[in-house]
Scaffold this motif. Structure first.
Motif, mmCIF file in Angstrom:
data_model
loop_
_atom_site.group_PDB
_atom_site.id
_atom_site.type_symbol
_atom_site.label_atom_id
_atom_site.label_comp_id
_atom_site.label_asym_id
_atom_site.label_seq_id
_atom_site.Cartn_x
_atom_site.Cartn_y
_atom_site.Cartn_z
ATOM 1 N N SER A 281 110.741 50.400 18.636
ATOM 2 C CA SER A 281 111.952 49.839 19.020
ATOM 3 C C SER A 281 112.067 48.614 18.432
ATOM 4 C CB SER A 281 112.371 50.060 20.309
ATOM 5 O OG SER A 281 111.364 49.410 21.085
ATOM 6 N N PHE A 282 110.723 47.717 18.689
ATOM 7 C CA PHE A 282 110.742 46.407 18.132
ATOM 8 C C PHE A 282 110.790 46.442 16.750
ATOM 9 C CE2 PHE A 282 107.625 45.432 22.011
ATOM 10 C CZ PHE A 282 108.549 45.400 22.883
ATOM 11 N N TYR A 283 110.451 47.328 15.994
ATOM 12 C CA TYR A 283 110.255 47.253 14.613
ATOM 13 C C TYR A 283 111.699 48.023 14.147
ATOM 14 C CZ TYR A 283 105.755 45.522 14.382
ATOM 15 O OH TYR A 283 104.423 44.818 14.598
ATOM 16 N N ASN A 284 112.354 48.575 14.804
ATOM 17 C CA ASN A 284 113.561 49.290 14.502
ATOM 18 C C ASN A 284 113.378 50.401 13.387
ATOM 19 O OD1 ASN A 284 116.394 49.799 14.428
ATOM 20 N ND2 ASN A 284 116.715 48.268 12.598
ATOM 21 N N TRP A 285 112.502 51.480 13.989
ATOM 22 C CA TRP A 285 111.892 52.308 13.203
ATOM 23 C C TRP A 285 112.502 53.720 14.001
ATOM 24 C CZ3 TRP A 285 106.084 50.991 13.070
ATOM 25 C CH2 TRP A 285 105.789 50.148 12.078
ATOM 26 N N PRO A 286 113.907 53.960 13.632
ATOM 27 C CA PRO A 286 114.241 55.320 14.220
ATOM 28 C C PRO A 286 113.569 56.365 13.873
ATOM 29 C CG PRO A 286 115.769 54.354 12.569
ATOM 30 C CD PRO A 286 114.786 53.447 12.573
ATOM 31 N N ASP A 287 112.956 56.569 12.736
ATOM 32 C CA ASP A 287 112.494 57.909 12.207
ATOM 33 C C ASP A 287 110.883 57.754 12.214
ATOM 34 O OD1 ASP A 287 114.773 58.723 11.476
ATOM 35 O OD2 ASP A 287 114.719 57.769 9.578
ATOM 36 N N PHE A 288 110.384 56.971 13.011
ATOM 37 C CA PHE A 288 108.866 56.744 13.264
ATOM 38 C C PHE A 288 108.481 57.977 14.324
ATOM 39 C CE2 PHE A 288 105.067 55.207 15.355
ATOM 40 C CZ PHE A 288 104.344 54.834 14.271
ATOM 41 N N PRO A 289 107.508 58.642 13.991
ATOM 42 C CA PRO A 289 106.969 59.653 14.718
ATOM 43 C C PRO A 289 106.015 59.055 15.957
ATOM 44 C CG PRO A 289 105.723 59.820 12.642
ATOM 45 C CD PRO A 289 106.928 58.756 12.423
ATOM 46 N N ALA A 290 106.614 59.062 17.281
ATOM 47 C CA ALA A 290 105.922 58.293 18.308
ATOM 48 C C ALA A 290 105.169 59.559 19.048
ATOM 49 C CB ALA A 290 106.525 57.455 19.093
ATOM 50 N N ASP A 291 104.402 60.194 18.228
ATOM 51 C CA ASP A 291 103.809 61.202 18.734
ATOM 52 C C ASP A 291 102.298 61.362 18.734
ATOM 53 O OD1 ASP A 291 103.661 61.875 16.329
ATOM 54 O OD2 ASP A 291 104.710 63.783 16.303
ATOM 55 N N GLY A 292 101.425 60.140 18.237
ATOM 56 C CA GLY A 292 100.247 60.206 18.044
ATOM 57 C C GLY A 292 99.811 60.806 16.788
ATOM 58 N N SER A 293 100.728 61.914 15.992
ATOM 59 C CA SER A 293 100.036 62.513 14.999
ATOM 60 C C SER A 293 99.482 61.902 13.859
ATOM 61 C CB SER A 293 101.389 63.296 14.349
ATOM 62 O OG SER A 293 102.316 62.333 13.800
ATOM 63 N N GLN A 294 99.354 60.365 13.903
ATOM 64 C CA GLN A 294 98.825 59.625 12.822
ATOM 65 C C GLN A 294 97.305 59.867 13.055
ATOM 66 O OE1 GLN A 294 101.159 58.717 14.927
ATOM 67 N NE2 GLN A 294 102.774 57.820 13.563
ATOM 68 N N TRP A 295 96.917 60.374 14.248
ATOM 69 C CA TRP A 295 95.175 60.432 14.244
ATOM 70 C C TRP A 295 95.230 62.023 14.525
ATOM 71 C CZ3 TRP A 295 98.046 56.570 16.264
ATOM 72 C CH2 TRP A 295 97.653 55.416 16.113
ATOM 73 N N ASP A 296 93.687 62.301 14.371
ATOM 74 C CA ASP A 296 93.212 63.549 14.499
ATOM 75 C C ASP A 296 93.003 64.195 15.712
ATOM 76 O OD1 ASP A 296 93.029 64.137 11.290
ATOM 77 O OD2 ASP A 296 91.410 62.647 11.619
ATOM 78 N N HIS A 297 92.869 63.456 16.601
ATOM 79 C CA HIS A 297 92.666 63.737 17.916
ATOM 80 C C HIS A 297 92.969 62.526 18.818
ATOM 81 C CE1 HIS A 297 90.687 66.314 21.065
ATOM 82 N NE2 HIS A 297 90.549 65.193 21.829
ATOM 83 N N LEU A 298 93.583 62.861 20.154
ATOM 84 C CA LEU A 298 94.016 61.965 21.286
ATOM 85 C C LEU A 298 93.176 61.905 22.387
ATOM 86 C CD1 LEU A 298 97.863 61.943 20.454
ATOM 87 C CD2 LEU A 298 96.117 60.210 19.667
ATOM 88 N N PHE A 299 92.282 61.415 23.039
ATOM 89 C CA PHE A 299 91.838 61.610 24.219
ATOM 90 C C PHE A 299 92.430 61.315 25.100
ATOM 91 C CE2 PHE A 299 88.053 60.694 21.123
ATOM 92 C CZ PHE A 299 87.557 61.992 21.272
ATOM 93 N N ALA A 300 92.358 61.873 26.373
ATOM 94 C CA ALA A 300 92.846 61.736 27.692
ATOM 95 C C ALA A 300 91.561 61.484 28.505
ATOM 96 C CB ALA A 300 93.229 62.983 28.373
ATOM 97 N N ASP A 301 92.026 60.677 29.940
ATOM 98 C CA ASP A 301 91.033 60.330 30.559
ATOM 99 C C ASP A 301 90.078 61.550 31.329
ATOM 100 O OD1 ASP A 301 89.583 58.228 32.557
ATOM 101 O OD2 ASP A 301 91.039 59.400 34.042
ATOM 102 N N GLY A 302 88.690 61.142 31.041
ATOM 103 C CA GLY A 302 87.980 62.329 31.585
ATOM 104 C C GLY A 302 87.414 63.107 30.424
ATOM 105 N N ASP A 303 88.099 62.899 29.406
ATOM 106 C CA ASP A 303 87.791 63.859 28.329
ATOM 107 C C ASP A 303 86.033 63.585 27.807
ATOM 108 O OD1 ASP A 303 90.032 65.196 28.038
ATOM 109 O OD2 ASP A 303 90.498 64.442 26.135
#
Length: 293
Positions: free
Chosen positions: A107-129
């Motif tokens: 929203s700060f960069y006015n990127w309406p089509d930017f995928p804010a789903d973490g898909s830019q990384w191969d893995h997303l870690f949760a607490d305790g992983d």
């Protein structure tokens, strides 16, 4: 957590950042933590000198890179995660709360089509992983406060805390960036200081107070006894008051608006435009109220 990894630090004096190669030396396997991709804001030049230094070290040791890890989306340098993935083929990873940071900054960069789903990384870690570097166990701790997405990697007897604790003579990290919280930072630090006393603590920055040589390694016991904030501020209320008071005096990092558009995108530089040139996008008057540096 079983194991004592070999930890090799690489200090970048331009950004006061510490990058790490963390290895199971017996198995010749390693992870790279918080690598820097070089950027000169005065000329707009980019370079890979820091990242290439890591690769040269890894090659000299005969290591295989198993992971490229970021502790959080950095506000003071570009991440070299994408560059290193292209060079090594190793997967990239960050904490799953990066999605919250992405939603904020798109929203700060006015990127309406930017995928804010973490898909830019191969893995997303949760607490305790948990996962492994070679045969050394790794546990992930969610450590918010400096950012919404900050995590600590506990690799064997070593904890990589980046912007939570600094060296004992430098206290703790600021908590006034968008999404930051001094109260959350206090709770994150308490969890880190509850690790065994001999846990090695590796921080992600050193600003060399008094002009001393750069330092980055301490222990939980040393932090508890000597940290200029945590050894003196005994309650959450005391800590929050001191931390928020200090943060009000600090100018924003000079690269925050440059870096977040790269680092919320997994370390990818902007796509080149029709003329073949890449451009950064700097929102004006976004961080109003910050002291001028």
């Amino acid at each position: 957590m079983a194991g004592k990894p070999e930890v090799t630090a690489f200090f970048d004096p331009r950004t006061w950042s510490v990058q790490y190669v963390v290895a199971d030396a017996a198995r010749k396997k390693c992870a790279i933590i918080d690598p820097v991709y070089d950027f000169d804001e005065k000329s707009g030049q980019t370079a890979s000198a820091n990242a290439d230094r890591l690769l040269e070290f890894v090659a000299s040791k005969g290591y295989t890179v198993e992971w490229i890890l970021d502790t959080h989306p950095h506000a003071d340098h570009f991440s070299a995660a994408t560059y290193l993935k292209k060079k090594t083929g190793a997967p990239t990873a960050i904490g799953e709360k990066i999605k919250d940071v992405q939603k904020l900054w798109k929203s700060f960069y006015n990127w309406p089509d930017f995928p804010a789903d973490g898909s830019q990384w191969d893995h997303l870690f949760a607490d305790g992983d948990t996962f492994r570097v070679g045969d050394i166990d790794v546990r992930v701790m969610h450590s918010p406060g400096h950012t919404l997405a900050s995590i600590t990697y506990v690799i064997g007897d070593a904890a990589f805390v980046h912007d939570t604790l600094f060296m004992p003579d430098s206290g703790t990290a600021r908590a006034d960036f968008p999404g930051g919280s001094a109260k959350a930072l206090w709770n994150s630090i308490q969890a880190i200081l509850a690790l065994p006393d001999d846990t090695r603590i590796f921080t992600g920055h050193d600003y060399q107070p008094g002009g001393r040589e750069p330092l980055w390694e301490s222990t939980v016991a040393e932090q508890r006894a000597k940290n200029s904030h945590m050894s003196k501020l005994r309650t959450e209320a005391e800590f929050v008051a001191v931390r928020e008071g200090r943060d009000k005096t600090l100018p924003m990092p000079k690269l925050i608006l440059h870096s977040l558009q790269i680092n919320t995108n997994g370390g990818r530089l902007p796509e080149a435009e029709a003329n073949g040139t890449r451009y950064l996008k700097i929102p004006l008057d976004l961080l109003n109220g910050a002291p001028w540096g």
